[in-house]
Design a protein around this motif. Structure first.
Motif, PDB file in Angstrom:
ATOM      1  N   MET A 170       0.664  -1.190  -0.074  1.00  0.00           N
ATOM      2  CA  MET A 170      -0.052  -0.076  -0.161  1.00  0.00           C
ATOM      3  C   MET A 170       0.919   1.367   0.008  1.00  0.00           C
ATOM      4  O   MET A 170       0.517   2.132  -0.611  1.00  0.00           O
ATOM      5  CB  MET A 170      -0.766  -0.018   1.200  1.00  0.00           C
ATOM      6  N   LEU A 171       1.887   1.077   0.848  1.00  0.00           N
ATOM      7  CA  LEU A 171       2.874   2.355   0.759  1.00  0.00           C
ATOM      8  C   LEU A 171       3.708   2.653  -0.496  1.00  0.00           C
ATOM      9  O   LEU A 171       3.707   3.862  -0.957  1.00  0.00           O
ATOM     10  CB  LEU A 171       3.898   2.220   1.924  1.00  0.00           C
ATOM     11  N   ALA A 172       3.943   1.546  -0.969  1.00  0.00           N
ATOM     12  CA  ALA A 172       4.573   1.495  -2.730  1.00  0.00           C
ATOM     13  C   ALA A 172       3.459   2.191  -3.516  1.00  0.00           C
ATOM     14  O   ALA A 172       3.863   3.160  -4.139  1.00  0.00           O
ATOM     15  CB  ALA A 172       4.979   0.298  -3.024  1.00  0.00           C
ATOM     16  N   VAL A 173       2.201   1.939  -3.588  1.00  0.00           N
ATOM     17  CA  VAL A 173       1.261   2.407  -4.414  1.00  0.00           C
ATOM     18  C   VAL A 173       1.026   4.027  -3.771  1.00  0.00           C
ATOM     19  O   VAL A 173       0.826   4.780  -4.946  1.00  0.00           O
ATOM     20  CB  VAL A 173      -0.049   1.624  -4.081  1.00  0.00           C
ATOM     21  N   ALA A 174       0.971   4.228  -2.580  1.00  0.00           N
ATOM     22  CA  ALA A 174       0.647   5.575  -2.254  1.00  0.00           C
ATOM     23  C   ALA A 174       1.723   6.583  -2.640  1.00  0.00           C
ATOM     24  O   ALA A 174       1.685   7.566  -2.954  1.00  0.00           O
ATOM     25  CB  ALA A 174       0.503   5.558  -0.708  1.00  0.00           C
ATOM     26  N   ARG A 175       3.091   5.976  -2.377  1.00  0.00           N
ATOM     27  CA  ARG A 175       3.932   6.566  -2.842  1.00  0.00           C
ATOM     28  C   ARG A 175       4.335   7.054  -4.277  1.00  0.00           C
ATOM     29  O   ARG A 175       4.508   8.171  -4.739  1.00  0.00           O
ATOM     30  CB  ARG A 175       5.257   5.848  -2.573  1.00  0.00           C
ATOM     31  N   ALA A 176       3.711   5.932  -5.397  1.00  0.00           N
ATOM     32  CA  ALA A 176       3.632   6.506  -6.511  1.00  0.00           C
ATOM     33  C   ALA A 176       2.537   7.566  -7.055  1.00  0.00           C
ATOM     34  O   ALA A 176       2.625   8.038  -7.748  1.00  0.00           O
ATOM     35  CB  ALA A 176       3.154   5.074  -7.449  1.00  0.00           C
ATOM     36  N   LEU A 177       1.441   7.260  -6.151  1.00  0.00           N
ATOM     37  CA  LEU A 177       0.299   8.242  -6.331  1.00  0.00           C
ATOM     38  C   LEU A 177       0.910   9.985  -5.857  1.00  0.00           C
ATOM     39  O   LEU A 177       0.071  10.876  -6.288  1.00  0.00           O
ATOM     40  CB  LEU A 177      -0.835   7.972  -5.751  1.00  0.00           C
ATOM     41  N   MET A 178       2.056   9.874  -5.115  1.00  0.00           N
ATOM     42  CA  MET A 178       2.317  11.218  -4.645  1.00  0.00           C
ATOM     43  C   MET A 178       2.510  12.204  -5.918  1.00  0.00           C
ATOM     44  O   MET A 178       2.265  13.404  -5.685  1.00  0.00           O
ATOM     45  CB  MET A 178       3.582  11.228  -3.687  1.00  0.00           C
ATOM     46  N   ILE A 179       2.846  11.786  -6.921  1.00  0.00           N
ATOM     47  CA  ILE A 179       3.159  12.626  -7.985  1.00  0.00           C
ATOM     48  C   ILE A 179       1.836  13.021  -8.776  1.00  0.00           C
ATOM     49  O   ILE A 179       1.998  13.365  -9.734  1.00  0.00           O
ATOM     50  CB  ILE A 179       4.450  12.142  -8.971  1.00  0.00           C
ATOM     51  N   GLU A 180       0.814  12.280  -8.398  1.00  0.00           N
ATOM     52  CA  GLU A 180      -0.618  12.621  -9.184  1.00  0.00           C
ATOM     53  C   GLU A 180      -0.192  12.048 -10.573  1.00  0.00           C
ATOM     54  O   GLU A 180      -0.401  13.043 -11.376  1.00  0.00           O
ATOM     55  CB  GLU A 180      -1.078  13.691  -9.101  1.00  0.00           C
ATOM     56  N   PRO A 181      -0.015  10.624 -10.921  1.00  0.00           N
ATOM     57  CA  PRO A 181       0.311  10.217 -12.078  1.00  0.00           C
ATOM     58  C   PRO A 181      -0.775  10.148 -13.157  1.00  0.00           C
ATOM     59  O   PRO A 181      -1.986  10.034 -12.715  1.00  0.00           O
ATOM     60  CB  PRO A 181       0.832   8.770 -11.763  1.00  0.00           C
ATOM     61  N   HIS A 182      -0.565  10.405 -14.347  1.00  0.00           N
ATOM     62  CA  HIS A 182      -1.649  10.068 -15.350  1.00  0.00           C
ATOM     63  C   HIS A 182      -1.630   8.679 -15.467  1.00  0.00           C
ATOM     64  O   HIS A 182      -2.829   8.063 -15.472  1.00  0.00           O
ATOM     65  CB  HIS A 182      -1.133  10.639 -16.763  1.00  0.00           C
ATOM     66  N   VAL A 183      -0.648   8.236 -15.556  1.00  0.00           N
ATOM     67  CA  VAL A 183      -0.418   6.641 -15.624  1.00  0.00           C
ATOM     68  C   VAL A 183       0.177   5.939 -14.645  1.00  0.00           C
ATOM     69  O   VAL A 183       1.448   6.601 -14.067  1.00  0.00           O
ATOM     70  CB  VAL A 183       0.007   6.004 -17.062  1.00  0.00           C
ATOM     71  N   LEU A 184      -0.319   4.895 -13.961  1.00  0.00           N
ATOM     72  CA  LEU A 184       0.317   4.151 -12.824  1.00  0.00           C
ATOM     73  C   LEU A 184       0.579   2.609 -13.294  1.00  0.00           C
ATOM     74  O   LEU A 184      -0.368   1.951 -13.860  1.00  0.00           O
ATOM     75  CB  LEU A 184      -0.498   3.936 -11.563  1.00  0.00           C
ATOM     76  N   MET A 185       1.931   2.307 -13.355  1.00  0.00           N
ATOM     77  CA  MET A 185       2.445   1.026 -13.729  1.00  0.00           C
ATOM     78  C   MET A 185       2.661   0.179 -12.386  1.00  0.00           C
ATOM     79  O   MET A 185       3.702   0.794 -11.692  1.00  0.00           O
ATOM     80  CB  MET A 185       3.630   1.244 -14.720  1.00  0.00           C
ATOM     81  N   LEU A 186       2.109  -1.068 -12.358  1.00  0.00           N
ATOM     82  CA  LEU A 186       2.288  -2.090 -11.167  1.00  0.00           C
ATOM     83  C   LEU A 186       2.921  -3.168 -11.724  1.00  0.00           C
ATOM     84  O   LEU A 186       2.406  -3.807 -12.471  1.00  0.00           O
ATOM     85  CB  LEU A 186       1.233  -2.090 -10.391  1.00  0.00           C
ATOM     86  N   ASP A 187       4.099  -3.348 -10.977  1.00  0.00           N
ATOM     87  CA  ASP A 187       4.707  -5.003 -11.230  1.00  0.00           C
ATOM     88  C   ASP A 187       4.149  -5.912 -10.233  1.00  0.00           C
ATOM     89  O   ASP A 187       4.883  -5.874  -9.094  1.00  0.00           O
ATOM     90  CB  ASP A 187       6.216  -4.623 -11.608  1.00  0.00           C
ATOM     91  N   GLU A 188       3.382  -6.885 -10.485  1.00  0.00           N
ATOM     92  CA  GLU A 188       2.700  -7.730  -9.544  1.00  0.00           C
ATOM     93  C   GLU A 188       2.497  -7.190  -8.377  1.00  0.00           C
ATOM     94  O   GLU A 188       3.060  -7.544  -7.326  1.00  0.00           O
ATOM     95  CB  GLU A 188       3.913  -8.867  -9.446  1.00  0.00           C
ATOM     96  N   PRO A 189       1.533  -6.154  -8.360  1.00  0.00           N
ATOM     97  CA  PRO A 189       1.027  -5.840  -6.958  1.00  0.00           C
ATOM     98  C   PRO A 189       0.591  -6.880  -5.856  1.00  0.00           C
ATOM     99  O   PRO A 189       0.730  -6.558  -4.488  1.00  0.00           O
ATOM    100  CB  PRO A 189       0.105  -4.671  -7.297  1.00  0.00           C
ATOM    101  N   SER A 190       0.394  -7.959  -6.391  1.00  0.00           N
ATOM    102  CA  SER A 190      -0.218  -9.110  -5.472  1.00  0.00           C
ATOM    103  C   SER A 190       0.840 -10.021  -5.061  1.00  0.00           C
ATOM    104  O   SER A 190       0.500 -10.963  -4.130  1.00  0.00           O
ATOM    105  CB  SER A 190      -1.544  -9.791  -6.104  1.00  0.00           C
ATOM    106  N   ALA A 191       2.047  -9.767  -5.674  1.00  0.00           N
ATOM    107  CA  ALA A 191       3.031 -10.865  -5.201  1.00  0.00           C
ATOM    108  C   ALA A 191       3.285 -10.972  -3.736  1.00  0.00           C
ATOM    109  O   ALA A 191       3.501  -9.982  -3.039  1.00  0.00           O
ATOM    110  CB  ALA A 191       4.470 -10.437  -5.870  1.00  0.00           C
ATOM    111  N   GLY A 192       3.151 -12.167  -3.190  1.00  0.00           N
ATOM    112  CA  GLY A 192       3.333 -12.538  -1.846  1.00  0.00           C
ATOM    113  C   GLY A 192       2.418 -12.059  -0.689  1.00  0.00           C
ATOM    114  O   GLY A 192       2.716 -12.241   0.392  1.00  0.00           O
ATOM    115  N   LEU A 193       1.306 -11.536  -1.169  1.00  0.00           N
ATOM    116  CA  LEU A 193       0.230 -11.087  -0.182  1.00  0.00           C
ATOM    117  C   LEU A 193      -0.812 -12.378  -0.235  1.00  0.00           C
ATOM    118  O   LEU A 193      -1.172 -13.206  -1.079  1.00  0.00           O
ATOM    119  CB  LEU A 193      -0.680 -10.030  -1.042  1.00  0.00           C
ATOM    120  N   SER A 194      -1.422 -12.427   0.860  1.00  0.00           N
ATOM    121  CA  SER A 194      -2.699 -13.396   1.091  1.00  0.00           C
ATOM    122  C   SER A 194      -3.787 -13.052   0.412  1.00  0.00           C
ATOM    123  O   SER A 194      -3.770 -11.866   0.073  1.00  0.00           O
ATOM    124  CB  SER A 194      -3.017 -13.256   2.830  1.00  0.00           C
ATOM    125  N   PRO A 195      -4.646 -14.020   0.046  1.00  0.00           N
ATOM    126  CA  PRO A 195      -5.841 -13.891  -0.743  1.00  0.00           C
ATOM    127  C   PRO A 195      -6.439 -12.494  -0.116  1.00  0.00           C
ATOM    128  O   PRO A 195      -7.240 -11.726  -1.085  1.00  0.00           O
ATOM    129  CB  PRO A 195      -6.584 -14.928  -0.583  1.00  0.00           C
TER     130      PRO A 195
END
Lengths: 302, 252
Positions: free
Chosen positions: B147-172
């Motif tokens: 969540m912090l990594a996503v929030a960090r990316a959103l700090m720049i108010e991006p037009h496009v957000l790219m995520l590399d396997e945001p679910s890796a290693g997380l529980s369902p």
């Protein structure tokens, strides 16, 4: 037993610590052991000698700040020399380390820095000979401060300066964008780029700051001992010992590591004789690497 | 998709070593406001394609345009200023810095006048992070770190957000939380491109998907159509996330 070694050790330690702060920053951000750091210290002292000479030649001799041995030319000249030493570091990076960084081999950088260290030292010997030089030949009277300890006014001023510099560095790293960027690059250069940090700019800032800090320790050493082309190189082992003792990348660690090395060296001189002085830093360095490789304040290993 | 697409990568050939491309001519188009997911077996070049778009892997051939402007081979640290944010799969937060420092550091590319408001907005969007703002990011749990990594990316108010396997290693459950947050983020107008192994969960929130194999486009279509296609399901989606890659590697 006299406690004088404590005062002498703390003073030497503050000086080692300041040098180690610059070393620990360049080490953690550039990721190689920079052997030229000691020579930045020598160059810093000679550059300060030059700027102080130029200032007094230009404006005429200035009064000393009593009871200290120096006046405003050393303050102004010292600031100028800090900037110049930073530029020297930057220049060396552009000419030598930057092209080598592309190949990406840490050991090549270390060996290159060793070669550059020899060259920088030889240049100083060529320019100034190996005869010692002095900022001032004024005699300093050491003032008793209790418990049989005597401190010269210059030593007290330099201790104060060391404290100010360390606090300034701490604030820089925790409160400013460039400081946070430096910590970011030291932890994870790829992620630093992703969050918009210009890594090349951070590397330039690191050299500038590292060079300026080396200059401060050169001035401290020159003011209280003497100025010689070898002075910085001779400090290299205590510098590395302090940086590793404190934990690579930690500013407070470097200064505390410096104080420990300084006091241990001074204690050894008093207890077992001066011939073992330089062995102390070596023993501390190896003991720390064996027992706790990440140092007292290191955040992670490797 | 209407108007100029938010992001177009066309005919991308990219790899870490010159002459050894991992991505071999793949193309991806992401319309404004879409969620597009890149699927495919391990080694298909999904992550490399994303890193190439982000400026982290050299592009040998092909072009990348962001809202119509070419950005091919722009230095990674400048991409952020252009409005393209990237969340790497691992090591995507500065563990030795506090939650707040991570956000402040990333927000620095924004004008000084809006930084405080953005920080406040992120702490509101991620209440978990607000509670732990002083904590070193290395001490967060896996889900909070993501969540912090996503929030960090959103700090720049991006037009496009790219995520590399945001679910890796997380529980369902955490995967559902993260994906729900992504839907919320898209609703605020951010275009999303992501790589996922967790194909079914990703298709459930995506508009469209591309399936890559051996560095090239293999299939593309609406998320619903791909999820419903039995052939695709057998070869690429598997039953869960893990065995999809095994089946995929033996596919023609």
């Amino acid at each position: 037993m006299s406690l004088q070694f404590l005062a002498d050790g703390l003073f030497a330690g503050a000086l080692i610590g300041l040098g180690a702060v610059g070393l620990t920053l360049t080490y953690s951000i550039l990721r190689f052991s920079n052997f030229t750091h000691g020579d930045f210290i020598s160059w810093g002292a000679y550059l300060a000698l030059g700027t102080v000479g130029a200032l007094t030649g230009w404006i005429g001799p200035a009064a000393r700040f009593m009871p200290f041995s120096f006046g405003w030319p050393l303050i102004v000249g010292g600031l100028l020399a800090m900037a110049l030493t930073g530029l020297l570091a930057l220049l060396l990076d552009a000419a030598l380390f930057k092209p080598l960084r592309r190949t990406g081999h840490g050991i090549v950088m270390v060996i290159a820095s060793f070669g550059a260290s020899l060259a920088l030292r030889a240049m100083l010997e060529f320019l100034f000979t190996s005869e010692p030089a002095y900022f001032s030949r004024a005699i300093q009277i050491a003032i008793p401060v209790g418990l049989g300890i005597r401190v010269t006014p210059d030593q007290a001023a330099m201790m104060g300066l060391a404290l100010v510099v360390v606090i300034a560095m701490h604030l820089l790293l925790t409160r400013t964008h460039i400081g946070r960027s430096m910590r970011a690059v030291s932890e994870n250069p790829a992620l630093a780029r992703v969050v918009g940090i210009d890594v090349a700019a951070v590397i330039r800032a690191t050299w500038l700051i590292g060079g300026a800090l080396a200059c401060v320790s050169g001035i401290m050493l020159g003011l209280t001992v003497q100025i010689r082309p070898q002075m910085g190189f001779d400090l290299l082992l205590p510098l590395f010992a302090a940086a590793i003792l404190g934990g690579i990348g930690s500013v407070w660690g470097a200064i505390i590591g410096g104080l420990i090395v300084g006091v241990a060296e001074a204690g050894a001189v008093q207890l077992i004789g001066s011939e073992y002085r330089s062995a102390v830093a070596f023993v501390l360095l190896i003991a720390m690497l064996l027992v706790r490789p990440r140092g007292l304040f290191g955040v992670r290993e490797g | 998709m209407t108007g100029v697409p938010a992001l177009v990568a066309h005919g991308i050939e990219a790899g870490y070593e010159p002459g050894l491309p991992i991505v071999k001519g793949a193309s991806v188009t992401v319309g404004r406001g879409e969620i597009v997911v890149l699927l495919g077996p391990n080694g298909a070049g999904k992550s490399t394609l994303m890193k190439a778009i982000a400026g982290l892997v050299p592009i040998a051939r092909g072009t990348v345009t962001l809202a119509g402007a070419e950005i091919t081979q722009t230095a990674a640290h400048r991409m952020v200023r252009l409005g393209l944010a990237f969340v790497p799969q691992t090591e995507n937060v500065f563990t030795t810095m506090s939650v707040e420092e991570n956000l402040v550091l990333a927000g620095h590319v924004a004008p000084a006048s809006v930084r405080a408001a953005r920080l406040a907005a992120m702490l509101e969007l991620f209440p978990d992070l607000a509670r732990q703002r002083g904590l070193a990011a290395g001490r967060l749990s896996g889900g909070q770190r993501q969540m912090l990594a996503v929030a960090r990316a959103l700090m720049i108010e991006p037009h496009v957000l790219m995520l590399d396997e945001p679910s890796a290693g997380l529980s369902p459950k955490l995967v559902r939380d993260v994906f729900a947050k992504l839907v919320e983020i898209r609703a605020s107008g951010v275009t999303i491109l992501m790589v996922e192994q967790n194909a079914r969960a990703a298709l459930a929130i995506a508009d469209r998907a591309y399936i890559l194999a051996d560095g090239r486009n293999r299939h593309e279509g609406s998320a619903a159509a791909l999820a419903a296609d039995p052939d695709i399901a057998e070869h690429y989606l598997g039953l869960g996330g893990a065995d999809a890659s095994v089946v995929g590697r033996s596919a023609p």
